[in-house]
Design a protein around this motif. Structure first.
Motif, PDB file in Angstrom:
ATOM      1  N   LYS A  56       0.832  -1.206   0.000  1.00 58.51           N
ATOM      2  CA  LYS A  56       0.000   0.000   0.000  1.00 58.51           C
ATOM      3  C   LYS A  56       0.866   1.255   0.000  1.00 58.51           C
ATOM      4  CE  LYS A  56      -3.935  -2.156   2.381  1.00 58.51           C
ATOM      5  NZ  LYS A  56      -4.741  -2.192   3.640  1.00 58.51           N
ATOM      6  N   LYS A  95      -4.293 -10.003  -3.398  1.00 55.63           N
ATOM      7  CA  LYS A  95      -5.441  -9.155  -3.750  1.00 55.63           C
ATOM      8  C   LYS A  95      -5.030  -7.698  -3.829  1.00 55.63           C
ATOM      9  CE  LYS A  95     -10.175  -8.067  -2.302  1.00 55.63           C
ATOM     10  NZ  LYS A  95     -11.227  -8.332  -1.286  1.00 55.63           N
ATOM     11  N   ILE A  96      -4.186  -7.256  -2.897  1.00 52.85           N
ATOM     12  CA  ILE A  96      -3.694  -5.874  -2.916  1.00 52.85           C
ATOM     13  C   ILE A  96      -2.847  -5.626  -4.158  1.00 52.85           C
ATOM     14  CG2 ILE A  96      -2.155  -4.230  -1.759  1.00 52.85           C
ATOM     15  CD1 ILE A  96      -4.851  -4.506  -0.398  1.00 52.85           C
ATOM     16  N   ASN A  98      -2.987  -7.176  -6.991  1.00 58.41           N
ATOM     17  CA  ASN A  98      -3.862  -7.159  -8.157  1.00 58.41           C
ATOM     18  C   ASN A  98      -4.657  -5.858  -8.246  1.00 58.41           C
ATOM     19  OD1 ASN A  98      -3.035  -9.729  -8.886  1.00 58.41           O
ATOM     20  ND2 ASN A  98      -4.724 -10.746  -7.831  1.00 58.41           N
ATOM     21  N   GLU A  99      -5.108  -5.382  -7.122  1.00 64.10           N
ATOM     22  CA  GLU A  99      -5.877  -4.135  -7.091  1.00 64.10           C
ATOM     23  C   GLU A  99      -5.048  -2.971  -7.635  1.00 64.10           C
ATOM     24  OE1 GLU A  99      -7.703  -1.094  -3.700  1.00 64.10           O
ATOM     25  OE2 GLU A  99      -7.534  -3.249  -3.258  1.00 64.10           O
TER      26      GLU A  99
END
Length: 302
Positions: A56, A95-96, A98-99
């Protein structure tokens, strides 16, 4: 052409995020057998929690490529726990990624030698590469991850063809995840880009071009020619190249930051090809700080 800059393993901007908490085999063997599972699972979960946070932070800084530390799931190859124990955490990290559309990779150390003359080393390498690849598969990444390895031994064989052929033979012993993710890199002592191309011709494996490894061990190819040949091996995947600068006064040592001249030389070589997008993985001491510094220098000249 789009060039995405990435960095390796350790964040210098967020040093509190430790993605490589690990343990030694010796320490584990001193521990009660029943405690080893929970001890390692706790470390792996802490690493993966920090990885999510770090991804992030990378996205906020516009850093879209990252090399995961080798010990993100520490000592997984020893069998004290399994990837199923951290499945939820791996999927969350994937998932992060990919996001944000991130490219992730891993680079097992020089101790993993797929064409070693010692069968015990080959078996250990196969087991570890399978484990690393399975970890990446658990993340369900939309962009094919890169599991980077050097071609390995050369001096122990009578001919180059024998050394490359043994790698190709043992490659077939890997599981499907490892076969799909594995890429090879030219190195500064043994295998040049041209010699890595021999392996590509045999099994279709992509070749990572490393600028300083080329300069220390160029072989017969010109710089631009070597870059172009390596890029062609990636086919539909977005190519990765390794970019570093020499530490002043020390041979085979990475500097803190990247010299703009090294970046420009590789950028210009890529621009001479038909490639539309690639990743430059920075190998330098200041990690993500170096990414931001290089980007600033590039923008100032634009």
């Amino acid at each position: 052409m789009i060039i995405n800059l990435g960095y390796c393993c350790v964040s210098m901007l967020h040093e509190e995020l430790k993605c490589s908490r690990a343990s030694t085999k010796t320490y584990l063997e001193k521990m009660d057998l029943g405690k080893r599972h929970d001890y390692l699972v706790d470390k792996a979960k802490a690493n993966l929690d920090d990885l999510v946070t770090l991804l992030k932070q990378n996205e906020k800084a516009g850093i879209m490529a990252y090399r995961i530390p080798e010990q993100i799931v520490p000592q997984i190859d020893l069998g004290y726990y399994s990837l199923e124990d951290v499945k939820e955490e791996l999927e969350r990290a994937g998932k992060i990624a990919n996001e944000f559309g991130m490219q992730l990779s891993s680079h097992p150390s020089q101790y993993f030698v797929l064409n070693s003359l010692r069968e015990d080393v080959v078996e250990r390498t196969i087991g570890s590469l399978n484990a690393f690849a399975d970890m990446l598969a658990f993340m369900k990444l939309e962009k094919v991850p890169n599991l980077t390895l050097h071609l390995g031994m050369k001096s122990g064989y009578e001919t180059l063809d024998e050394a490359v052929g043994m790698f190709a033979k043992n490659f077939e012993r890997l599981n499907e995840n490892a076969k799909n993710f594995l890429v090879i890199e030219n190195d500064h002592v043994s295998f040049t880009v041209e010699e890595c191309m021999k392996l590509h011709a045999m099994i279709g494996i992509p070749v990572v071009f490393d600028n300083k490894h080329y300069e220390w061990n160029p072989g017969s190819l010109e710089f631009d020619e070597a870059v172009g040949m390596a890029l062609e091996t990636w086919k539909k995947r977005i190519p990765k190249l390794h970019l570093s600068s020499d530490k002043e006064g020390k041979k085979h040592a990475h500097s803190d930051y990247i010299e703009l001249s090294d970046y420009n030389k590789m950028k210009e070589a890529v621009e001479k090809t038909s490639q539309k997008e690639c990743y430059f993985m920075l190998e330098c001491k200041q990690k993500d700080k170096a990414v931001l510094q290089l980007r600033k220098e590039i923008e100032e000249l634009a």
